[in-house]
Design an enzyme around this catalytic site. Structure first.
Site, PDB file in Angstrom:
ATOM      1  N   GLY A   1       0.972  -1.069  -0.276  1.00  0.00           N
ATOM      2  CA  GLY A   1       0.235  -0.342   0.469  1.00  0.00           C
ATOM      3  C   GLY A   1       0.582   1.161  -0.027  1.00  0.00           C
TER       4      GLY A   1
ATOM      5  CG  LEU B   1       6.659   1.022   1.349  1.00  0.00           C
ATOM      6  CD1 LEU B   1       6.145   1.443  -0.450  1.00  0.00           C
ATOM      7  CD2 LEU B   1       7.625   0.007   1.479  1.00  0.00           C
TER       8      LEU B   1
ATOM      9  CG  HIS C   1      -0.774   1.132   7.125  1.00  0.00           C
ATOM     10  ND1 HIS C   1      -0.264   0.783   8.113  1.00  0.00           N
ATOM     11  CD2 HIS C   1      -0.296   1.741   6.684  1.00  0.00           C
ATOM     12  CE1 HIS C   1       0.941   1.282   7.797  1.00  0.00           C
ATOM     13  NE2 HIS C   1       1.369   2.185   6.794  1.00  0.00           N
ATOM     14  CD  GLU C   2      -1.473   2.076   2.714  1.00  0.00           C
ATOM     15  OE1 GLU C   2      -0.518   3.776   2.701  1.00  0.00           O
ATOM     16  OE2 GLU C   2      -0.235   1.255   3.014  1.00  0.00           O
TER      17      GLU C   2
ATOM     18  CG  HIS D   1       0.045   6.795   4.789  1.00  0.00           C
ATOM     19  ND1 HIS D   1       1.505   7.134   5.985  1.00  0.00           N
ATOM     20  CD2 HIS D   1       0.136   5.144   5.226  1.00  0.00           C
ATOM     21  CE1 HIS D   1       2.284   6.657   5.582  1.00  0.00           C
ATOM     22  NE2 HIS D   1       1.672   5.404   5.521  1.00  0.00           N
TER      23      HIS D   1
HETATM   24 NI    NI Z   1       2.357   2.740   6.040  1.00  0.00          NI
END
Ligand code: NI
Length: 172
Positions: free
Chosen positions: A46, A95, A136-137, A140
């Site tokens: 992702g 990441l 999770h994404e 962000h």
């Molecule tokens: Ni992330």
């Protein structure tokens, strides 16, 4: 397509709330393509736009295994419209926080709506690992990293390990 530079913790752009897009145009599609290529190049499942330095509500996800066919989901202006009562704990990595993983509690399933690659409205019921990836994404996009869900102590320990990881991988 191009591989873009990844922005890592503690870059301030990762803490910013992002802006909605008015439409999905050629420029958006190019960005979606580049984000997907960048994600694949880093073996991620992702990627959200702030991670490549763009403060917009854009996410790409592909949870297919390496031996499976690619199955990318492109999301513009994604929004959670339903959350299950049930919660689950799973290990997450990011990441933007390289080399680290930690257990985070999430809703077991969520329903989202978003605009797809072609500019069409979509709804998706995400379960299991996809539900975790979506949450999770989407975090962000609100300036939240998975490490923000950890206790202060666990976060401090993880950040120490991150520092060590970076020293060991800096090549000097
Ligand atoms: Ni992330």
């Amino acid at each position: 397509m191009a591989i873009l530079k990844l922005f890592e913790y503690p870059h301030p752009i990762l803490k910013q709330k992002t802006e909605k897009l008015d439409k999905v145009d050629e420029e958006t599609r190019k960005l979606l393509d580049d984000m997907l290529e960048t994600m694949y190049a880093s073996n991620g499942c992702g990627l959200a736009a702030p991670q490549i330095g763009i403060s917009k509500r854009i996410v790409v996800i592909d949870i297919a295994h390496e031996d499976e066919e690619a199955n990318p989901i492109y999301m513009v202006n994604p929004e959670i419209i339903w959350r299950s009562d049930e919660k689950v704990c799973g290990e997450e990595g990011c990441l933007s926080v390289p080399g680290q993983r930690a257990e985070v509690e999430r809703f077991a399933s969520v329903k989202i709506k978003y605009i797809d690659y072609n500019g069409n409205e979509q709804e998706l019921l995400a379960e299991d690992f996809l539900a975790i990836a979506v949450q999770h994404e989407l975090d962000h996009l609100d300036g939240i990293l998975y490490i923000d869900h950890l206790s202060r102590l666990k976060r401090q320990m993880l950040l120490k390990k991150l520092e060590k990881f970076r020293k060991e991988n800096s090549g000097n």
